[in-house]
Write an enzyme that holds these catalytic residues in place. Sequence first.
Site, mmCIF file in Angstrom:
data_model
loop_
_atom_site.group_PDB
_atom_site.id
_atom_site.type_symbol
_atom_site.label_atom_id
_atom_site.label_comp_id
_atom_site.label_asym_id
_atom_site.label_seq_id
_atom_site.Cartn_x
_atom_site.Cartn_y
_atom_site.Cartn_z
ATOM 1 N N ARG A 1 14.378 -23.489 -24.351
ATOM 2 C CA ARG A 1 13.940 -24.853 -24.659
ATOM 3 C C ARG A 1 12.421 -24.954 -24.823
ATOM 4 O O ARG A 1 11.819 -25.961 -24.455
ATOM 5 C CB ARG A 1 14.372 -25.838 -23.553
ATOM 6 N N ARG B 1 11.191 -31.578 -25.878
ATOM 7 C CA ARG B 1 10.466 -32.782 -25.496
ATOM 8 C C ARG B 1 9.184 -32.548 -24.714
ATOM 9 O O ARG B 1 8.378 -33.462 -24.567
ATOM 10 C CB ARG B 1 11.395 -33.713 -24.717
ATOM 11 N N ARG C 1 10.355 -35.735 -34.212
ATOM 12 C CA ARG C 1 11.694 -36.249 -33.930
ATOM 13 C C ARG C 1 11.748 -37.783 -33.803
ATOM 14 O O ARG C 1 12.826 -38.336 -33.587
ATOM 15 C CB ARG C 1 12.201 -35.616 -32.614
ATOM 16 N N ASP D 1 21.487 -26.319 -31.922
ATOM 17 C CA ASP D 1 22.181 -26.638 -30.682
ATOM 18 C C ASP D 1 23.519 -25.913 -30.684
ATOM 19 O O ASP D 1 24.066 -25.622 -31.751
ATOM 20 C CB ASP D 1 22.404 -28.142 -30.529
ATOM 21 N N TYR E 1 32.620 -28.572 -23.155
ATOM 22 C CA TYR E 1 32.233 -29.815 -23.851
ATOM 23 C C TYR E 1 33.413 -30.402 -24.623
ATOM 24 O O TYR E 1 33.645 -31.616 -24.602
ATOM 25 C CB TYR E 1 31.057 -29.565 -24.806
HETATM 26 O O1 CP3 Z 1 14.022 -24.249 -27.690
HETATM 27 C C1 CP3 Z 1 15.191 -23.857 -27.598
HETATM 28 O O2 CP3 Z 1 15.669 -23.336 -26.567
HETATM 29 C C2 CP3 Z 1 16.055 -23.866 -28.860
HETATM 30 C C3 CP3 Z 1 16.856 -24.981 -29.053
HETATM 31 C C4 CP3 Z 1 18.076 -25.275 -28.213
HETATM 32 C C5 CP3 Z 1 18.526 -26.599 -28.045
HETATM 33 N N1 CP3 Z 1 19.730 -26.566 -27.439
HETATM 34 C C6 CP3 Z 1 17.799 -27.768 -28.506
HETATM 35 C C7 CP3 Z 1 18.074 -29.058 -27.839
HETATM 36 C C8 CP3 Z 1 19.006 -24.439 -27.613
HETATM 37 C C9 CP3 Z 1 18.985 -22.927 -27.469
HETATM 38 C C10 CP3 Z 1 20.066 -25.278 -27.133
HETATM 39 C C11 CP3 Z 1 21.277 -24.749 -26.510
HETATM 40 C C12 CP3 Z 1 22.105 -25.672 -25.709
HETATM 41 N N2 CP3 Z 1 22.503 -26.930 -26.011
HETATM 42 C C13 CP3 Z 1 22.723 -25.302 -24.490
HETATM 43 C C14 CP3 Z 1 22.590 -23.963 -23.841
HETATM 44 C C15 CP3 Z 1 21.280 -23.855 -23.177
HETATM 45 C C16 CP3 Z 1 21.181 -24.575 -21.866
HETATM 46 O O3 CP3 Z 1 20.320 -25.470 -21.792
HETATM 47 O O4 CP3 Z 1 21.920 -24.224 -20.969
HETATM 48 C C17 CP3 Z 1 23.460 -26.397 -24.028
HETATM 49 C C18 CP3 Z 1 24.243 -26.480 -22.737
HETATM 50 C C19 CP3 Z 1 23.325 -27.426 -24.998
HETATM 51 C C20 CP3 Z 1 23.939 -28.770 -24.985
HETATM 52 C C21 CP3 Z 1 22.851 -29.780 -24.929
HETATM 53 N N3 CP3 Z 1 22.169 -30.220 -26.063
HETATM 54 C C22 CP3 Z 1 22.265 -30.411 -23.799
HETATM 55 C C23 CP3 Z 1 22.705 -30.219 -22.378
HETATM 56 C C24 CP3 Z 1 21.209 -31.206 -24.270
HETATM 57 C C25 CP3 Z 1 20.198 -31.999 -23.460
HETATM 58 C C26 CP3 Z 1 20.497 -33.441 -23.395
HETATM 59 C C27 CP3 Z 1 19.233 -34.173 -22.941
HETATM 60 O O5 CP3 Z 1 18.782 -35.031 -23.718
HETATM 61 O O6 CP3 Z 1 18.724 -33.880 -21.858
HETATM 62 C C28 CP3 Z 1 21.185 -31.093 -25.671
HETATM 63 C C29 CP3 Z 1 20.225 -31.717 -26.586
HETATM 64 C C30 CP3 Z 1 19.114 -30.828 -26.996
HETATM 65 N N4 CP3 Z 1 19.293 -29.578 -27.528
HETATM 66 C C31 CP3 Z 1 17.742 -31.137 -26.981
HETATM 67 C C32 CP3 Z 1 17.079 -30.031 -27.520
HETATM 68 C C33 CP3 Z 1 15.603 -29.883 -27.769
HETATM 69 C C34 CP3 Z 1 17.132 -32.445 -26.523
HETATM 70 C C35 CP3 Z 1 17.374 -33.437 -27.602
HETATM 71 C C36 CP3 Z 1 16.185 -34.315 -27.862
HETATM 72 O O7 CP3 Z 1 15.054 -33.802 -27.972
HETATM 73 O O8 CP3 Z 1 16.411 -35.522 -28.026
#
Ligand code: CP3
Length: 364
Positions: A45, A49, A58, A94, A169
């Site tokens: 990540r 944010r 975004r 994602d 999920y």
């Molecule tokens: O920088 C990176 O690591 C690359 C991008 C990345 C994202 N998601 C972007 C993202 C990666 C590798 C993921 C994988 C992902 N997505 C996982 C496995 C990694 C982990 O964290 O265990 C999982 C479980 C998800 C599912 C998911 N998508 C979650 C739990 C969330 C967070 C929700 C929140 O708002 O807290 C997301 C959304 C997400 N994916 C965001 C990002 C940058 C946040 C969205 C935003 O910026 O509004």
Amino acid sequence: MPCETRAVTSPAASSTDLTPSPADSVLVRAARKQPVGHTPVWFMRQAGRSLPEYREVRRDVPMLTACRTPELVTEITLQPVRRHGVDAAIFFSDIVVPLMAVGVDLDIVAGTGPVIAEPIRTRADLDRLPELTAEHVPDIAESVRLLVGELGHTPLIGFAGAPFTLASYLVEGGPSKNHERTKALMHGDPQLWSDLCARLAQISRTFLRVQVEAGASAVQLFDSWAGHLSRADYLRHVEPHSRSVLEGIGDLGVPRIHFGVGTGELLPAMAQAGADVIGVDYRVSLSDGAARTGGRYAVQGNLDPALLFAPWEALAARVREIVDEGRAAGVPGHIFNLGHGVLPDTDPAVLTRVVELVHEHSAR
Ligand code: CP3
């Protein structure tokens, strides 16, 4: 601003100097247990944010729209590389993007995570989950190609969700604390569970192949929630499917990182599933992680993301310890990372300092 002063090396520049290609970068070399001049570092990540430039891009764009727009994927993926000087880019996308691509009605809700409109709980539900083909995700290949052109010598890590984490999920309909419906399906209808995971393995395998064939230099399989399983359940109901993802891309020849949270008990099984590098979270030391996997795998980790909020000297001491542990006898290769993703309130300046310290302390 650091993000403007640290330009990403262009491919033209890297072809005229002695900088190694991404396939011979420190990240790939460490993953292959080869000698390196410093410990490579990147952060799960790292794009997200915590970066003001990410929030700016975004501002008016929904998460899943950003993920399917190659110019935005490229810009967002490059942001942490420019700003922090990390040793790898992680593809901005994602784990639910390939599910969306095959037609699953879902959204990513800010502060919550993926939400599925019609959860998958029956045979009829599974029948409406198609296989993924490269034709479903032309934008992903396009984004990777654009990125690889911009990144020059910096390797791009592609990724996918592992079958269990994706299934959770889909079955729960969204994020879950206890995974109760998922476990009920796993134990109540093992055949349906297995068929669902086999379909998800096909989807993840194809998603990874598309990224590697377009130029990604390494991949990470995220089984974020596997730590909720007993070892017996993991081995019986999950490992064969994760193995089919990891072994199914073995012919591509890129290093495969296998990661989960709270997986201390599962590390040997997760390594044997076909990984080259095993992700270790902060609950287990790197040396224990290496020992539990027979000293045969490179390890990735394992700074507690919450420690990025500690006073610098305390944090720096822990970073040095992790670098030293990663270089100790018995640890055949180390990629510095967090034990899980960067928390949104993290000060990005601290991440930059951590990168500098890892490089400086590990230089050899
Ligand atoms: O920088 C990176 O690591 C690359 C991008 C990345 C994202 N998601 C972007 C993202 C990666 C590798 C993921 C994988 C992902 N997505 C996982 C496995 C990694 C982990 O964290 O265990 C999982 C479980 C998800 C599912 C998911 N998508 C979650 C739990 C969330 C967070 C929700 C929140 O708002 O807290 C997301 C959304 C997400 N994916 C965001 C990002 C940058 C946040 C969205 C935003 O910026 O509004």
